[in-house]
Design a protein around this motif. Structure first.
Motif: not given
Length: 295
Positions: A170-182
């Motif tokens: 789960e955190p792999v998915v979360y961190n991969s997808l939220r990195y670019i917007p932030l």
């Protein structure tokens, strides 16, 4: 390739040294290890003093399993996967952009660091929470991801530590997808991130706690125990069969996008998901379950 291997090695050694500093009190107010312990004890104390489900044991079902998950996911998982993944992903993205003679900072919509500190933190908080709300919806809608998310929904008695029971993917998915917007907003300091992180952890613990709270009018802004318990309901009507109340820290997004659902007082509803009676009960098999399960 050698560069990425070195990044991963340095990430491991750097985080290990950081973790040792945490344990030996060499970090101060932003000490994540002891910060987590303090927040957990405070929320657990509230559960003991003001229980919503008064017949629920203090050491509820799977209390120790969730406690293990809490420390494994919060600390060891970072050491094993996330720090190295994040650093390597950042370098890979920069290398990819260099093909076009670009750097990540060239894609920033604006620099939140140019804003007043308080406004920059609010922007970071709102962006981060909205991105995570959308990712959470994906975890429920995509069968492959739902098999990982089942670990979190296997909780049968709600309590603060259930907050951090989740599969390592789960955190792999979360961190991969939220990195670019932030990253498109700005680079934030560790101290800035710590402020937001401690607040999110506190609200997350409270959401899962055995507390009869909804925060009054603030329930339309912040997620709360009386709302979040319906997110864990085992039985839901067909029109919301993919889930409800996806908010992590904020309930705001659910009310704005009509995914809020609190039909009545959910204190005694059954928690879980269809078929959870055959779901593994131990840590190892819960971690292996998605790998052995067809979507």
């Amino acid at each position: 390739m050698e560069k990425y291997i070195d990044i991963i090695k340095n990430s491991y050694s750097g985080y290990w040294n950081y973790l040792k500093q945490e344990l030996l009190f060499q970090n101060h107010w932003d000490n994540y290890f002891y910060g987590l312990i303090v927040i957990s004890l405070l929320v657990w104390g509230l559960e003991i003093l003001l229980p919503w489900r008064k017949d629920q044991p203090i050491f509820r079902k799977d209390f120790w399993l969730d406690t293990f998950y809490m420390f494994f996911n919060f600390f060891l998982l970072n050491l094993i996967v996330l720090i190295a993944l994040s650093n390597a992903s950042t370098e890979f993205l920069n290398d990819f952009l260099s093909i076009f003679n670009l750097q990540l900072k060239d894609l920033q919509l604006f620099n939140a660091n140019d804003l007043p500190k308080w406004l920059g933190l609010i922007l970071f908080f709102l962006t981060n929470d909205f991105v995570q709300w959308n990712i959470h919806r994906l975890l429920h809608r995509i069968p492959f991801l739902w098999n990982f998310h089942k670990v979190h929904h296997s909780v049968k008695q709600m309590g603060f530590a259930a907050h951090l029971r989740y599969h390592w993917m789960e955190p792999v998915v979360y961190n991969s997808l939220r990195y670019i917007p932030l990253a498109l907003i700005a680079n934030y300091s560790a101290q800035d991130v710590a402020i937001i992180h401690f607040f999110n952890i506190t609200i997350g613990h409270l959401n899962h706690a055995n507390l009869n709270w909804d925060y009054g009018v603030l329930k339309y802004v912040f997620n709360n125990p009386k709302m979040h318990i319906w997110h864990h309901a085992k039985a839901l009507p067909d029109h919301v069969k993919y889930g409800v109340n996806y908010g992590l820290t904020l309930s705001l997004w659910d009310y704005l996008f009509k995914t809020n659902y609190i039909p009545y007082n959910g204190r005694d509803i059954e928690l879980g998901f269809q078929g959870d009676e055959i779901f593994p009960k131990d840590f190892i098999n819960q971690e292996l379950y998605p790998l052995n399960k067809k979507p």
